[in-house]
Design a protein around this motif. Sequence first.
Motif, PDB file in Angstrom:
ATOM      1  N   PHE A  57      36.908  43.452  46.188  1.00 22.44           N
ATOM      2  CA  PHE A  57      38.105  44.105  46.318  1.00 22.44           C
ATOM      3  C   PHE A  57      39.048  43.014  46.961  1.00 22.44           C
ATOM      4  CE2 PHE A  57      36.003  48.146  46.345  1.00 22.44           C
ATOM      5  CZ  PHE A  57      36.427  48.720  45.134  1.00 22.44           C
ATOM      6  N   GLU A  58      38.729  42.051  47.865  1.00 25.49           N
ATOM      7  CA  GLU A  58      39.408  41.007  48.119  1.00 25.49           C
ATOM      8  C   GLU A  58      39.725  40.070  47.091  1.00 25.49           C
ATOM      9  OE1 GLU A  58      37.641  40.623  52.688  1.00 25.49           O
ATOM     10  OE2 GLU A  58      37.204  39.239  51.458  1.00 25.49           O
ATOM     11  N   ALA A  59      38.592  39.739  46.273  1.00 22.57           N
ATOM     12  CA  ALA A  59      38.947  38.919  45.078  1.00 22.57           C
ATOM     13  C   ALA A  59      40.026  39.284  44.151  1.00 22.57           C
ATOM     14  CB  ALA A  59      37.645  38.460  44.524  1.00 22.57           C
ATOM     15  N   ILE A  60      39.581  40.463  43.739  1.00 21.67           N
ATOM     16  CA  ILE A  60      40.745  41.101  42.897  1.00 21.67           C
ATOM     17  C   ILE A  60      42.283  41.246  43.253  1.00 21.67           C
ATOM     18  CG2 ILE A  60      38.708  42.098  41.562  1.00 21.67           C
ATOM     19  CD1 ILE A  60      39.696  44.833  42.413  1.00 21.67           C
ATOM     20  N   THR A  61      42.422  41.330  44.525  1.00 21.22           N
ATOM     21  CA  THR A  61      43.851  41.529  45.075  1.00 21.22           C
ATOM     22  C   THR A  61      44.108  39.981  45.602  1.00 21.22           C
ATOM     23  OG1 THR A  61      42.805  42.071  47.120  1.00 21.22           O
ATOM     24  CG2 THR A  61      43.493  43.929  45.781  1.00 21.22           C
ATOM     25  N   PHE A  62      43.376  39.014  45.301  1.00 25.26           N
ATOM     26  CA  PHE A  62      43.739  37.702  45.702  1.00 25.26           C
ATOM     27  C   PHE A  62      43.939  37.265  47.001  1.00 25.26           C
ATOM     28  CE2 PHE A  62      44.458  37.823  41.141  1.00 25.26           C
ATOM     29  CZ  PHE A  62      43.861  36.667  40.601  1.00 25.26           C
ATOM     30  N   GLN A  63      43.032  37.945  47.916  1.00 31.85           N
ATOM     31  CA  GLN A  63      43.277  38.096  49.371  1.00 31.85           C
ATOM     32  C   GLN A  63      42.408  36.828  50.004  1.00 31.85           C
ATOM     33  OE1 GLN A  63      43.261  42.169  51.396  1.00 31.85           O
ATOM     34  NE2 GLN A  63      44.574  42.683  49.818  1.00 31.85           N
ATOM     35  N   GLY A  64      41.260  36.325  49.355  1.00 34.09           N
ATOM     36  CA  GLY A  64      40.348  35.406  49.985  1.00 34.09           C
ATOM     37  C   GLY A  64      40.343  34.364  48.925  1.00 34.09           C
ATOM     38  N   GLN A  65      39.911  33.287  49.887  1.00 33.03           N
ATOM     39  CA  GLN A  65      39.715  31.980  49.104  1.00 33.03           C
ATOM     40  C   GLN A  65      38.306  31.389  49.128  1.00 33.03           C
ATOM     41  OE1 GLN A  65      41.921  30.447  46.929  1.00 33.03           O
ATOM     42  NE2 GLN A  65      43.381  32.133  47.383  1.00 33.03           N
TER      43      GLN A  65
END
Length: 339
Positions: free
Chosen positions: A47-55
């Motif tokens: 969910f972090e990846a698809i909302t571009f919240q993590g790197q």
Amino acid sequence: MVTNRFERQKRTAFLLFLFPLVIVLCLFGFFLSLKWGQASVSWSTFFEAITFQGQGREHLYIQTLRLPRALGTFLVGVHMALAGLLTQAITKNPVASPHVFGINAGASFAVVIGLLLFTNFSLTGAIYFAFLGAVLGAVLVFLLAGIDQKQHIQLVLAGIAIHFLFTSLTEGLIILNQQSTESMLFWLVGAVDQLGWYELKTILPWTFFGILLFAIMLPSFKLLVLDDDVAAGLGQRVMAVKVTGMLIVILLAGSAVAICGPIGFVGLLVPHIARSLVGYDLKVLVPLTALLGGMLLIYADLLSRFIAFPYESPVGIVTALIGGPFFIYLARKKGVTER
């Protein structure tokens, strides 16, 4: 009149149920394609990846590999399904598709030739070569069988002959030039594992252009359900409509083959499923065919990841396993009908 109104209301209710259901299934397959694969990803990371919240590494894995792959797979499925629908409408042949008619094989053959001729063979160049090969395949088929709407068996036989001709020539080139074409073996079966943002950006203009032409020509394509003589009697330029339709098929199928190889049977299978659900009204049939084509290829890609897990398998294996028996069923059914 009351019965007709009731039937229209019933059909409208069915369509209002069908299209949201197909869209939900597409989204479900899309998210499964992002979540499952060789590398295990937790739900929180997903969910972090698809909302571009993590790197992090896992976030980038989803954003740079799985996301463009899922989007590109859907688009390729749309291309193949619409190309198959239009091929069947033009030829009035239920077993017609770009794969069966040698268009995909011609495109593959041209791409391999381009790879051998040019050391820096770009993806854009591959698409243009695929167009030329697709045109050559279509022309050869219709030269052998003619474009008469009643030449069902001749068209199929000519298409299969041209398909195997180009396939044999392609395989011969690969065998004779193994050092230059070794990486093409996986692609020739039909593979989407190499899809990235660059491939997605390359095919997207052809998606818009092909679908736009399809929409513009849709009123004319409605007349393809009529006999050619009847359509001509109504003042329609039947041959011009068919030629334009084949150009759209070449644009859609050729660009898809250049990106992912000759993925078989999507263009054969999906239009039949769509017609069985909504009939022959093109205003409804075309969008449903596009959605079902994208959905089928996404789920086929998802299944192909687990055939030889943890290694990737070409998605063309899955579509062939599904489409091969279906093609035999259609051929036998058509043969019985024509007796």
